[in-house]
Scaffold this active site. Structure first.
Site, PDB file in Angstrom:
ATOM      1  CB  CYS A   1      15.411  -7.684   8.408  1.00 33.26           C
ATOM      2  SG  CYS A   1      14.587  -6.982   9.984  1.00 33.26           S
TER       3      CYS A   1
ATOM      4  NE  ARG B   1      14.995  -8.959   2.827  1.00 34.10           N
ATOM      5  CZ  ARG B   1      13.720  -9.522   2.160  1.00 34.10           C
ATOM      6  NH1 ARG B   1      13.349  -9.580   0.955  1.00 34.10           N
ATOM      7  NH2 ARG B   1      13.004 -10.191   3.238  1.00 34.10           N
TER       8      ARG B   1
ATOM      9  CD1 TRP C   1      10.048  -2.775   8.379  1.00 37.37           C
ATOM     10  CD2 TRP C   1      11.045  -1.219   7.689  1.00 37.37           C
ATOM     11  NE1 TRP C   1       9.223  -1.827   8.045  1.00 37.37           N
ATOM     12  CE2 TRP C   1       9.947  -0.650   7.579  1.00 37.37           C
ATOM     13  CE3 TRP C   1      12.201  -0.202   7.216  1.00 37.37           C
ATOM     14  CZ2 TRP C   1       9.448   0.493   7.001  1.00 37.37           C
ATOM     15  CZ3 TRP C   1      11.674   0.941   6.720  1.00 37.37           C
ATOM     16  CH2 TRP C   1      10.341   1.235   6.709  1.00 37.37           C
TER      17      TRP C   1
ATOM     18  CG  ASN D   1      13.454 -11.248   7.192  1.00 37.37           C
ATOM     19  OD1 ASN D   1      12.433 -10.285   7.706  1.00 37.37           O
ATOM     20  ND2 ASN D   1      13.109 -11.638   5.968  1.00 37.37           N
ATOM     21  N   GLY D   2      11.763 -11.825  10.363  1.00 39.37           N
ATOM     22  CA  GLY D   2      10.469 -12.191  10.695  1.00 39.37           C
ATOM     23  C   GLY D   2      10.027 -12.005  11.985  1.00 39.37           C
TER      24      GLY D   2
ATOM     25  CD  GLU E   1      -6.163   2.963  -1.573  1.00 41.31           C
ATOM     26  OE1 GLU E   1      -6.317   3.937  -1.174  1.00 41.31           O
ATOM     27  OE2 GLU E   1      -4.821   2.518  -1.767  1.00 41.31           O
TER      28      GLU E   1
ATOM     29  CE  LYS F   1      -2.779   3.752  -4.541  1.00 41.48           C
ATOM     30  NZ  LYS F   1      -3.045   3.532  -3.104  1.00 41.48           N
TER      31      LYS F   1
ATOM     32  CD  GLU G   1      -1.466   7.239  -6.027  1.00 39.57           C
ATOM     33  OE1 GLU G   1      -0.857   7.883  -5.268  1.00 39.57           O
ATOM     34  OE2 GLU G   1      -1.830   6.243  -5.156  1.00 39.57           O
TER      35      GLU G   1
ATOM     36  CG  HIS H   1     -28.663  11.920  -4.510  1.00 38.30           C
ATOM     37  ND1 HIS H   1     -29.895  12.221  -4.255  1.00 38.30           N
ATOM     38  CD2 HIS H   1     -28.448  10.644  -3.856  1.00 38.30           C
ATOM     39  CE1 HIS H   1     -30.542  11.409  -3.789  1.00 38.30           C
ATOM     40  NE2 HIS H   1     -29.695  10.368  -3.420  1.00 38.30           N
TER      41      HIS H   1
ATOM     42  CE  LYS I   1       5.463   4.541   0.175  1.00 38.45           C
ATOM     43  NZ  LYS I   1       4.340   3.942  -0.320  1.00 38.45           N
TER      44      LYS I   1
HETATM   45  C1  F6R Z   1      -1.420   7.003  -2.110  1.00 35.24           C
HETATM   46  C2  F6R Z   1      -0.408   7.287  -0.988  1.00 35.24           C
HETATM   47  C3  F6R Z   1      -0.767   8.473  -0.201  1.00 35.24           C
HETATM   48  C4  F6R Z   1      -0.534   8.296   1.191  1.00 35.24           C
HETATM   49  C5  F6R Z   1      -0.410   9.484   2.180  1.00 35.24           C
HETATM   50  C6  F6R Z   1      -0.428   9.243   3.720  1.00 35.24           C
HETATM   51  O1  F6R Z   1      -1.088   5.996  -2.886  1.00 35.24           O
HETATM   52  O2  F6R Z   1       0.385   6.523  -0.818  1.00 35.24           O
HETATM   53  O3  F6R Z   1      -2.138   8.888  -0.326  1.00 35.24           O
HETATM   54  O4  F6R Z   1      -1.314   7.469   1.750  1.00 35.24           O
HETATM   55  O5  F6R Z   1       0.227  10.277   1.668  1.00 35.24           O
HETATM   56  O6  F6R Z   1       0.820   8.719   3.980  1.00 35.24           O
HETATM   57  P1  F6R Z   1       1.089   7.851   5.215  1.00 35.24           P
HETATM   58  O7  F6R Z   1       0.384   6.627   5.284  1.00 35.24           O
HETATM   59  O8  F6R Z   1       2.609   7.654   5.176  1.00 35.24           O
HETATM   60  O9  F6R Z   1       0.880   8.705   6.192  1.00 35.24           O
END
Ligand code: F6R
Length: 608
Positions: A2, A29, A76, A102-103, A480, A484, A487, A503, A603
């Site tokens: 927060c 935050r 948050w 916060n915490g 993963e 990363k 993208e 294979h 996002k």
């Molecule tokens: C990759 C990334 C996306 C999310 C995906 C699911 O870095 O951020 O692949 O992981 O869109 O998002 P959430 O977790 O919000 O359902």
């Protein structure tokens, strides 16, 4: 995570508009609820509600609160959904003491029960609300405000930055901190406290840092810092802040992503603070079901893969992981009222995941979720949820939310392991202990290995493709690392279970093709050495993530990143993913891209 801002201004000045503008700078935050308190004429004025700052302001006019001393909070949620009664500040029974926090206070339930036994009345579901009541209780026993606050702080376990105002000491603010951040600002006869300096940077560049276990008193005479344990006064030198407001928001890091990678040292600890009661509830739903599906997208899907493997190994539970957008094709026919769905989504708003949940719910399944956003649609659709407690993630690429998801899922698997008795207790104890060690390992890694990862990123900046290979629980880590990298740098990348690479994929290998091996010394070590040799023999450039001192793989590799310290295999993805996040970051920056906002991505993906 927060945001807090408090101020003691010159008498006759109005604090409320200043608090609101500082909260605006802290909104990154957290932003599910807003609240402010000011002190004037021997009483507290409190305005608070669920919603973003502008929404709450247009409803209540936050600037219209009298008094030159006050505190604000942007929330948050961790304990208690976003709702007016859970928004901060929280007050004692007589509304004489207001507290923002916060915490996470881990022992709040015990203290709450004790205070309820003494007739204190609680209005919220938060952990924070025990603080004003405990202070009130100590004052009732004859202590002064500062001593009552100090005694309260010493009862708390967990992480907190706390700020308190009182109608009975109207020109005083009290603060305390343990693990959660709090900095103090020194203006011209005016004093501030805040979660970070970006909140007061337009007001002053002079700051004091409040260290762990310290508390302080802000009043017109200045700032007095005390050790919370024994009340000893501490001398602290002023520092001058040289950051501009934009870099202050990123804590001096160039991008939010890099800041969030570094935040993992704290966010994993916070993720592990969620009360065991949530895990027990989720575990009993899973035990009571005949079938379990883990449903997620993207990075959350990779966390789900780690979770599934842990459930198999620790609890003998067969959890099938399904990409949410394929759920209706792949799994819906198998769902009935004896099925449990464990949905994983940091945002809790991903349309594909929500659709899968709704479809399964319509067939009577129980819905469990792991999410970073309390109050999200996913949380509201769930019978049981477990919070990740990471605070908002600004960088579009998920980093800190991945490691906290993995930590939560491993703890859930450990809980189920204990209940089912399918794994030796020592193995579960060892994993739980290891989870608590991962933040320290990441901290060491970030202190010592960033330069070597940056150098590796530079050396492969012209590669047409990059491959990630792992085995066992680090197949998801490889996936993963690939996600990363592609993208953020737009380099087509590949990931495989290392054994599967021969294979088909191996035909791509030619001189200098970068292949990244995730190779901790677990039960797959010998086999992965075989895979490294296969790639090396065909000219691949071998980059290995190894445990410090693994000479065998080091000698086979062109580059290594050494991970400090050892972990039981299931916990390794949490630490081994960090160099992969950094690799993607530096490759992206090196190519002139903005890692915080990669092209074509959002996002939160709220379309099918
Ligand atoms: C990759 C990334 C996306 C999310 C995906 C699911 O870095 O951020 O692949 O992981 O869109 O998002 P959430 O977790 O919000 O359902």
């Amino acid at each position: 995570m927060c945001g807090i801002f408090g101020c003691v201004l010159h008498e006759g000045t109005t604090a409320a508009p200043l608090i609101r503008s500082a909260l605006k700078r802290l909104e990154y935050r957290g932003y599910d609820s807003i609240g402010q308190v000011t002190v004037n004429g021997g009483r507290l004025y409190v305005k608070k509600d669920r919603g973003r700052l502008e929404e709450v302001h247009s409803k209540y006019n936050l600037d219209d609160m009298p008094g030159s001393v006050g505190v604000g909070h942007t929330r948050w949620a961790t304990h208690g959904r976003p709702a007016q009664e859970n928004a901060h500040p929280h007050v004692d029974c007589k509304s004489r003491i207001a507290v923002v926090h916060n915490g996470i206070i881990e022992n709040y339930l015990d203290i709450k029960r004790e205070l309820e036994g003494k007739s204190h009345r609680f209005l919220s579901r938060t952990d924070t609300e025990i603080v004003p009541h405990l202070v009130e209780d100590y004052i009732g026993q004859g202590l002064g405000l500062v001593e009552a606050f100090r005694k309260t702080v010493n009862r708390l376990e967990g992480a907190y930055s706390l700020v308190l105002t009182s109608a009975d000491q109207p020109r005083t603010i009290l603060c305390a901190r343990q693990e959660s951040p709090l900095v103090l600002g020194v203006g011209n006869g005016e004093y501030y406290c805040a979660s970070d300096i970006s909140a007061f940077l337009p007001l002053t560049k002079k700051a004091l840092v409040l260290e762990e276990g310290e508390m302080c008193v802000l009043d017109p005479n200045g700032i007095k810092i005390l050790r919370a344990k024994n009340g000893e006064v501490v001398k602290r030198d002023l520092i001058t802040i040289t950051w501009d407001p934009e870099s202050a928001k990123k804590h001096g890091f160039r991008h939010f992503m890099l800041k969030e990678v570094h935040e993992q040292v704290q966010t994993i600890k916070d993720a592990l603070r969620t009360h065991q009661i949530y895990y027990d509830l989720a575990a009993s739903k899973i035990i009571g079901s005949e079938k379990l599906f883990i449903v997620a997208c993207g990075t959350s899907y990779h966390a789900g893969l780690v979770g599934s493997l842990a459930l198999t190994r620790l609890a003998g539970i067969d959890a099938r992981v399904v990409v949410a957008s394929e759920f209706s094709e792949e799994a819906l026919d198998l769902v009935n009222d004896r099925t449990a769905i464990l949905a994983v989504s940091q945002s809790g708003e991903t349309m594909d995941t929500l659709n899968a949940i709704r479809d399964a719910k319509a067939k009577g399944a129980s819905i469990l979720s792991v999410t970073n956003v309390m109050g999200s649609t996913m949380m509201r659709l769930s019978d049981v949820y477990i919070g990740q407690n990471c605070g908002p993630e600004v960088g579009v690429a998920a980093t800190k939310t991945f490691t906290s998801q993995v930590a939560v899922l491993l703890r859930l698997a450990a809980t189920l392991g204990r209940k089912t008795g399918k794994a030796p207790v020592e193995k579960i104890d060892e994993l739980e202990d290891a989870l608590h060690r991962t933040p320290g390992m990441i901290e060491e890694l970030l202190n010592t290995k960033v330069e070597s990862v940056r150098r590796i990123a530079d050396s492969i900046s012209n590669a047409a493709s990059i491959c990630f290979l792992g085995r066992g629980v680090n197949v998801p880590t490889a996936l993963e690392g690939r996600l990363k990298l592609l993208e953020l740098s737009y380099v087509p990348a590949i990931a495989y279970p290392a054994g599967e690479s021969k294979h088909g994929f191996i035909s791509l290998i030619e001189e200098g093709f970068p292949v990244v091996f995730i190779a901790p010394p677990d039960e797959t070590h010998k086999k992965i050495i075989g895979n490294i040799m296969e790639m090396k023999a065909r000219g691949a450039r071998i980059i290995s993530l190894i445990q410090e001192g693994d000479e065998e793989i080091r000698n086979l590799s062109d580059d290594v990143v050494e991970i400090p310290g050892s972990l039981p295999p299931l916990a390794t993805p949490i630490v081994y993913v960090v160099p992969l996040q950094l690799l993607a970051y530096y490759l992206s920056v090196g190519k002139g891209h903005d890692p915080d906002y990669p092209r074509n991505l959002a996002k939160s993906v709220t379309v099918e």
